[in-house]
Design a protein around this motif. Structure first.
Motif, PDB file in Angstrom:
ATOM      1  N   SER A  41     -46.287  11.722  22.194  1.00  0.00           N
ATOM      2  CA  SER A  41     -46.983  12.052  23.450  1.00  0.00           C
ATOM      3  C   SER A  41     -46.088  12.770  24.463  1.00  0.00           C
ATOM      4  O   SER A  41     -46.584  13.356  25.418  1.00  0.00           O
ATOM      5  N   TYR A  42     -44.771  12.719  24.289  1.00  0.00           N
ATOM      6  CA  TYR A  42     -43.892  13.386  25.263  1.00  0.00           C
ATOM      7  C   TYR A  42     -43.568  14.807  24.790  1.00  0.00           C
ATOM      8  O   TYR A  42     -42.918  15.004  23.746  1.00  0.00           O
ATOM      9  N   PRO A  54     -42.297  16.747  31.634  1.00  0.00           N
ATOM     10  CA  PRO A  54     -41.246  16.172  32.485  1.00  0.00           C
ATOM     11  C   PRO A  54     -41.652  15.910  33.933  1.00  0.00           C
ATOM     12  O   PRO A  54     -41.243  14.912  34.517  1.00  0.00           O
ATOM     13  N   ARG A  55     -42.460  16.781  34.525  1.00  0.00           N
ATOM     14  CA  ARG A  55     -42.767  16.591  35.945  1.00  0.00           C
ATOM     15  C   ARG A  55     -43.940  15.643  36.176  1.00  0.00           C
ATOM     16  O   ARG A  55     -44.267  15.322  37.311  1.00  0.00           O
ATOM     17  N   ASP A  56     -44.612  15.220  35.110  1.00  0.00           N
ATOM     18  CA  ASP A  56     -45.745  14.301  35.264  1.00  0.00           C
ATOM     19  C   ASP A  56     -45.271  12.905  35.646  1.00  0.00           C
ATOM     20  O   ASP A  56     -44.154  12.498  35.289  1.00  0.00           O
ATOM     21  N   THR A  77     -54.274  11.028  29.957  1.00  0.00           N
ATOM     22  CA  THR A  77     -53.551  12.041  29.181  1.00  0.00           C
ATOM     23  C   THR A  77     -53.233  11.508  27.781  1.00  0.00           C
ATOM     24  O   THR A  77     -53.440  12.191  26.779  1.00  0.00           O
ATOM     25  N   ILE A  78     -52.754  10.281  27.727  1.00  0.00           N
ATOM     26  CA  ILE A  78     -52.417   9.668  26.422  1.00  0.00           C
ATOM     27  C   ILE A  78     -53.687   9.518  25.576  1.00  0.00           C
ATOM     28  O   ILE A  78     -53.696   9.863  24.392  1.00  0.00           O
ATOM     29  N   GLU A  79     -54.724   9.021  26.199  1.00  0.00           N
ATOM     30  CA  GLU A  79     -55.973   8.782  25.468  1.00  0.00           C
ATOM     31  C   GLU A  79     -56.548  10.067  24.888  1.00  0.00           C
ATOM     32  O   GLU A  79     -57.079  10.078  23.786  1.00  0.00           O
ATOM     33  N   HIS A  80     -56.445  11.140  25.657  1.00  0.00           N
ATOM     34  CA  HIS A  80     -56.997  12.421  25.203  1.00  0.00           C
ATOM     35  C   HIS A  80     -56.049  13.187  24.292  1.00  0.00           C
ATOM     36  O   HIS A  80     -56.281  14.352  23.980  1.00  0.00           O
ATOM     37  N   GLU A  81     -54.966  12.504  23.897  1.00  0.00           N
ATOM     38  CA  GLU A  81     -53.993  13.127  22.980  1.00  0.00           C
ATOM     39  C   GLU A  81     -53.386  14.387  23.580  1.00  0.00           C
ATOM     40  O   GLU A  81     -53.074  15.344  22.860  1.00  0.00           O
ATOM     41  N   LEU A 121     -52.263   7.836  39.801  1.00  0.00           N
ATOM     42  CA  LEU A 121     -51.308   8.495  38.895  1.00  0.00           C
ATOM     43  C   LEU A 121     -51.277   7.780  37.553  1.00  0.00           C
ATOM     44  O   LEU A 121     -51.235   8.400  36.493  1.00  0.00           O
ATOM     45  N   GLU A 122     -51.319   6.453  37.628  1.00  0.00           N
ATOM     46  CA  GLU A 122     -51.262   5.660  36.397  1.00  0.00           C
ATOM     47  C   GLU A 122     -52.508   5.916  35.549  1.00  0.00           C
ATOM     48  O   GLU A 122     -52.415   6.054  34.324  1.00  0.00           O
ATOM     49  N   THR A 123     -53.658   5.995  36.208  1.00  0.00           N
ATOM     50  CA  THR A 123     -54.899   6.297  35.471  1.00  0.00           C
ATOM     51  C   THR A 123     -54.770   7.665  34.805  1.00  0.00           C
ATOM     52  O   THR A 123     -55.143   7.832  33.639  1.00  0.00           O
ATOM     53  N   GLY A 124     -54.250   8.619  35.540  1.00  0.00           N
ATOM     54  CA  GLY A 124     -54.074   9.963  34.991  1.00  0.00           C
ATOM     55  C   GLY A 124     -53.184   9.952  33.759  1.00  0.00           C
ATOM     56  O   GLY A 124     -53.473  10.592  32.747  1.00  0.00           O
ATOM     57  N   PHE A 125     -52.120   9.168  33.845  1.00  0.00           N
ATOM     58  CA  PHE A 125     -51.189   9.052  32.717  1.00  0.00           C
ATOM     59  C   PHE A 125     -51.920   8.508  31.483  1.00  0.00           C
ATOM     60  O   PHE A 125     -51.836   9.074  30.387  1.00  0.00           O
TER      61      PHE A 125
END
Ligand code: ACO
Length: 309
Positions: free
Chosen positions: A142-143, A21-23, A12-16, A5-9
């Motif tokens: 990012s949010y 909310p549910r992530d 997501t940030i890296e790819h802009e 999950l942390e990698t996914g997070f």
């Protein structure tokens, strides 16, 4: 699973892309967002007071209608931002409680008084101008819910900025007394406006992490510089000066050099010792207490609706 999950997070940030909310998100990310969004919401709500001060004494019906619309917009921004904070699990009543008991902050700028009507124009021009400078990049935060809230808020802030500038242009075309009133107001608001951007980068504990998470897009000093560069030509066009002998065009940097704000003043204002802190919180608390019956009635009505549904 947590590591995945942390990698996914981070991807997501890296790819802009946007975090929704549910992530899954790290606790620190959630906490930082709640802190910033709540402070932002509180600033909008407390920010109604300095200008609200002039609603009953605006010099014409037209000025009164404009000011009323503007102050109502600020209320809307606050509610919009509280909703964004709620998507992170924050409770609105709890946020308000933290504000009125001094456990959460709001912008330093709203702790200064508004003794003249020129302050209405200068707040629009400088304070809302600074707010736009700081908030337009936040449309790319990012949010998701925060970034989307910023789009509408920035549009309305632009209107606020222009109404302030137009009011000042009108006063500058008036009498010597009116011109002096504008200059006196600019002299009071210039340094506090620069302080809105926060402490200098080397004394800003949150910037590095917030930038890494894409919550903030620029450092405090970058935005402060951008604001100065944008505002100096506007001051020239208006015919006012800023109270800073160090202000000068730097041809090499293609930017204005400017003096150092008094950071001890910012610290004092942020920690509750500005000229109007006590009054602002007292008024907010009073309004909250006065509104208790409305909240109770709304809750009772909602229960009743549920029963009859
Ligand atoms: N007024 C009050 N507190 C401030 C201010 C300020 N002008 N500038 C910084 N601070 C506080 C920070 O909140 C932080 O305190 P905390 O850790 O207890 O929350 C501390 O001083 C250190 O500052 P930074 O590490 O630089 O904090 P941060 O990264 O949050 O940056 C900033 C501060 C630039 C205000 C940021 O939070 C931001 O961009 N917020 C969104 C915009 C906003 O809130 N605008 C409201 C005013 S404009 C308007 O509404 C019209």
């Amino acid at each position: 699973a947590e590591a995945e999950l942390e990698t996914g997070f981070h991807e997501t940030i890296e790819h802009e892309q946007r975090i929704e909310p549910r992530d899954w998100m790290p606790d620190g990310y959630r906490k930082t967002l709640v802190r910033q969004i709540a402070q932002h919401a509180h600033s909008e709500i407390i920010g109604m007071q300095p200008e609200g001060n002039w609603l009953t004494r605006a010099p014409s019906l037209r000025r009164k209608a404009i000011l009323l619309a503007k102050v109502q917009d600020e209320a809307g921004h606050g509610l919009y931002l509280y909703s964004a904070a709620e998507t992170l699990g924050a409770d609105r009543a709890d946020l308000t409680d933290k504000l009125i008991t001094g456990r959460q902050k709001y912008s330093s700028i709203f702790n200064y008084p508004t003794p003249t009507f020129a302050d209405v124009g200068v707040i629009g021009w400088l304070v809302d101008g600074a707010a736009i400078c700081n908030q337009v990049p936040l449309c790319r935060s990012s949010y998701g819910p925060y970034a989307r809230a910023m789009i509408r808020i920035c549009k309305e802030e632009s209107f606020h900025q222009r109404q302030g500038y137009e009011l000042l242009m009108c006063m500058m075309r008036g009498t010597d007394e009116q011109r002096a009133m504008v200059q006196e107001s600019v002299d009071r608001w210039w340094w506090p406006s620069l302080m809105m951007f926060g402490p200098p980068d080397d004394d800003s504990p949150n910037t590095a992490q917030s930038m890494a998470w894409g919550i903030k897009r620029h450092t405090n000093d970058e935005l402060r510089q951008r604001f100065v560069d944008m505002t100096v030509p506007q001051a020239d066009a208006l015919g006012v000066t800023f109270p800073d002998p160090g202000l000068a065009w730097n041809a090499e940097r293609k930017s204005y050099d400017f003096g150092e704000p008094d950071w001890s003043e910012l610290k004092a204002v942020i920690t509750g010792h500005g000229p109007c802190n006590a009054q602002r919180i007292e008024q907010r608390k009073q309004a909250h207490d006065d509104g208790a019956w409305v909240r109770e009635a709304a809750t009772a009505f909602a229960h009743k609706q549920k029963e009859t549904a």
